[in-house]
Design an enzyme around this catalytic site. Structure first.
Site, PDB file in Angstrom:
ATOM      1  N   ARG A  45       0.634  -1.085  -0.095  1.00 50.71           N
ATOM      2  CA  ARG A  45      -0.068  -0.141   0.103  1.00 50.71           C
ATOM      3  C   ARG A  45       0.639   1.368   0.062  1.00 50.71           C
ATOM      4  NH1 ARG A  45      -3.352  -0.877   4.431  1.00 50.71           N
ATOM      5  NH2 ARG A  45      -2.077   0.353   5.959  1.00 50.71           N
TER       6      ARG A  45
ATOM      7  N   TYR B 262     -15.487  21.110 -11.342  1.00 49.06           N
ATOM      8  CA  TYR B 262     -16.091  19.774 -11.582  1.00 49.06           C
ATOM      9  C   TYR B 262     -17.163  19.325 -10.746  1.00 49.06           C
ATOM     10  CZ  TYR B 262     -15.511  14.465 -12.830  1.00 49.06           C
ATOM     11  OH  TYR B 262     -15.731  13.224 -13.144  1.00 49.06           O
TER      12      TYR B 262
ATOM     13  N   ASP C   1      -7.133  22.076  -9.636  1.00 51.83           N
ATOM     14  CA  ASP C   1      -7.567  20.715 -10.470  1.00 51.83           C
ATOM     15  C   ASP C   1      -6.964  21.103 -11.842  1.00 51.83           C
ATOM     16  OD1 ASP C   1      -8.671  18.875 -12.169  1.00 51.83           O
ATOM     17  OD2 ASP C   1     -10.489  19.005 -11.042  1.00 51.83           O
TER      18      ASP C   1
ATOM     19  N   LYS D 263      -7.241  11.308 -17.601  1.00 52.78           N
ATOM     20  CA  LYS D 263      -7.453  11.848 -18.970  1.00 52.78           C
ATOM     21  C   LYS D 263      -6.088  11.935 -19.589  1.00 52.78           C
ATOM     22  CE  LYS D 263     -11.708  12.859 -17.185  1.00 52.78           C
ATOM     23  NZ  LYS D 263     -11.780  13.885 -16.315  1.00 52.78           N
TER      24      LYS D 263
HETATM   25  C1  LIG Z   1     -12.603  13.493 -15.055  1.00 52.44           C
HETATM   26  C2  LIG Z   1     -12.400  14.605 -14.039  1.00 52.44           C
HETATM   27  C3  LIG Z   1     -12.123  14.396 -12.827  1.00 52.44           C
HETATM   28  C4  LIG Z   1     -12.379  13.040 -12.112  1.00 52.44           C
HETATM   29  O1  LIG Z   1     -11.614  12.093 -12.659  1.00 52.44           O
HETATM   30  P1  LIG Z   1     -11.942  10.547 -12.612  1.00 52.44           P
HETATM   31  O2  LIG Z   1     -10.923   9.958 -12.824  1.00 52.44           O
HETATM   32  O3  LIG Z   1     -13.185  10.517 -13.635  1.00 52.44           O
HETATM   33  O4  LIG Z   1     -12.521  10.209 -11.225  1.00 52.44           O
HETATM   34  C5  LIG Z   1     -11.604  15.547 -11.936  1.00 52.44           C
HETATM   35  N1  LIG Z   1     -11.458  16.762 -12.318  1.00 52.44           N
HETATM   36  C6  LIG Z   1     -11.726  17.148 -13.593  1.00 52.44           C
HETATM   37  C7  LIG Z   1     -11.601  18.527 -14.229  1.00 52.44           C
HETATM   38  C8  LIG Z   1     -12.016  15.918 -14.569  1.00 52.44           C
HETATM   39  O5  LIG Z   1     -12.308  16.250 -16.000  1.00 52.44           O
END
Ligand SMILES: *Cc1c(COP(=O)(O)O)cnc(C)c1O
Length: 400
Positions: free
Chosen positions: A62, A117, A189, A214
């Site tokens: 972990r 988000y 973010d 992403k």
């Molecule tokens: C997709 C996304 C997330 C969340 O990511 P996941 O891997 O789907 O949980 C957070 N912030 C932004 C800006 C996103 O586009």
């Protein structure tokens, strides 16, 4: 603009080079270019004394494996000299929630930009509120005016620039300056730009978060999140990551590292193709507005130019007023643009969106229906032809 323009000057190599070379211990990897996928929970200690002292490079699965170590080293090199460490999470949302839980406690106040988000908002409203943490949403265009929202107990500010549906550009350095004067941490973010196109930690951000699902993964085949912190935020972050038991699976760690190696070339294509498509769409008679900060016409263009080294392939358009049937006709007519959530993979995507119902500090009232597009790695001419077919279908449905 080259992605390396604003990267750290203290580093001896360009950021593209660091993306390729960092986190590679060729001797430990027996000569192979990539590290093995280490599947491990138990780590055996050679002696009772070593066991008692938790002595050794790895203690327990972990807390890290050779595969996670390779990825963390590469991410640290990418995030730059301000980065004290990177924690890994099983999704982008888990990275955000873990980071927020690490910096907040009962009785604290949190500021979140109104274009964050949506699941981030759901966490603040549905989870943090239950634990006595209050959230106030602010207009992402507020800049230094954010000072007016601070309370004695404001501990953190979460920004996301540009907002991943509506693309308003927050002035992150201005917001960070106010936050730091008031002893609050800044979380970013940074999924849209990645550390390649936005140097969060060098622009006053304390914790830089990636939905690595992403662009870092880049192939729509993993769920993954990363949390990079500066020296001020790292001790508290890593302590809480350990308390919460947050870690990531070995295959996803390996695929995130593999994606990272080609991030620079993929993003350069997303940048160019995205801008070309945005310009083409801005000329279409069916389109009222293109929401892409790389366009000179975008209200956030000056901030984007100042603070970012490039754009990714995600942006939105607002259509002139048409019925939902006409929008559906477009969506059903396109074939290269798949309909689905997420983005950052090699493929193009389109989804309709409407954030009017959940914005609280700003009003989302577009001239017509809105679509979010992800421009993938297909040939731009094919993508234009596909969308042109979509507009034909939209027009035909609109005339009925
Ligand atoms: C997709 C996304 C997330 C969340 O990511 P996941 O891997 O789907 O949980 C957070 N912030 C932004 C800006 C996103 O586009």
């Amino acid at each position: 603009m080259k992605p390396s323009d604003k990267s750290s000057e203290s580093s001896p190599t360009g950021i593209e080079t660091r993306l390729v070379t960092s986190g590679r211990d060729t001797i430990a990897q027996s000569g192979f270019v990539n590290p093995p996928v280490v599947r491990g929970s138990t780590v055996l200690y050679p002696s009772a004394d070593d066991l008692r002292a938790h002595r050794g490079t790895f203690q327990y699965g972990r807390h890290g494996t050779p595969t996670t170590r390779a990825l963390q080293d590469a991410l640290k090199a990418l995030e730059g000299p301000q980065c004290a460490g990177v924690a890994l999470a099983p999704s982008g949302l888990a990275a955000i929630t873990t980071a927020l839980l690490s910096v907040l406690k009962a009785g604290d106040h949190l500021l979140v930009c109104d274009n964050a988000y949506r699941p981030t908002r759901n966490f603040c409203n549905g989870f943090l509120a239950r634990y006595g943490i209050e959230t106030t949403y602010f207009d992402p265009l507020i800049g230094a005016g954010i000072a007016a929202h601070f309370k004695a107990n404001t501990r953190a500010v979460l920004v996301e620039a540009p907002g991943s549906q509506t693309f308003e550009m927050a002035d992150i350095p201005a917001i960070a300056e106010v936050a730091h004067q008031r002893n609050a941490l800044v979380l970013d973010d940074n999924t849209w730009a990645t550390p390649l196109y936005h140097r969060s930690l060098e622009q006053g951000v304390d914790i830089s978060i990636q939905a690595a699902t992403k662009y870092i993964g880049g192939h729509s085949d993993i769920m993954f999140g990363t949390i990079a912190a500066n020296a001020k935020a790292w001790p508290q972050l890593i302590e809480n990551v350990r308390l919460l038991g947050v870690c990531a699976g070995p295959d996803d760690v390996f695929l995130a590292l593999r994606g990272l190696r080609t991030l620079a070339v993929r993003l350069a294509h997303h940048h160019q193709a995205g801008l070309a498509m945005a310009r083409w769409l801005a000329q279409r008679p069916e389109v009222a507005e293109v929401l892409h900060p790389g366009l000179e016409s975008h209200p956030g263009h000056a901030i984007w130019k100042r603070d970012f080294n490039g754009a990714s392939g995600l942006f939105s358009i607002v259509l002139k007023p048409v019925s939902q049937q006409a929008v559906d006709a477009l969506l059903d007519a396109v074939s290269l643009f798949g309909m689905g959530y997420s983005w950052g993979g090699f493929e193009s995507l389109v989804i309709p969106f409407d954030c009017a119902s959940y914005r609280t500090a700003t009003t989302w009232a577009p001239a017509g229906p809105a679509l979010r597009l992800h421009i993938g790695l297909e040939s731009p001419d094919d993508l234009k032809a596909d969308l042109a077919r979509g507009f034909e279908a939209l027009n035909a449905a609109h005339r009925q």
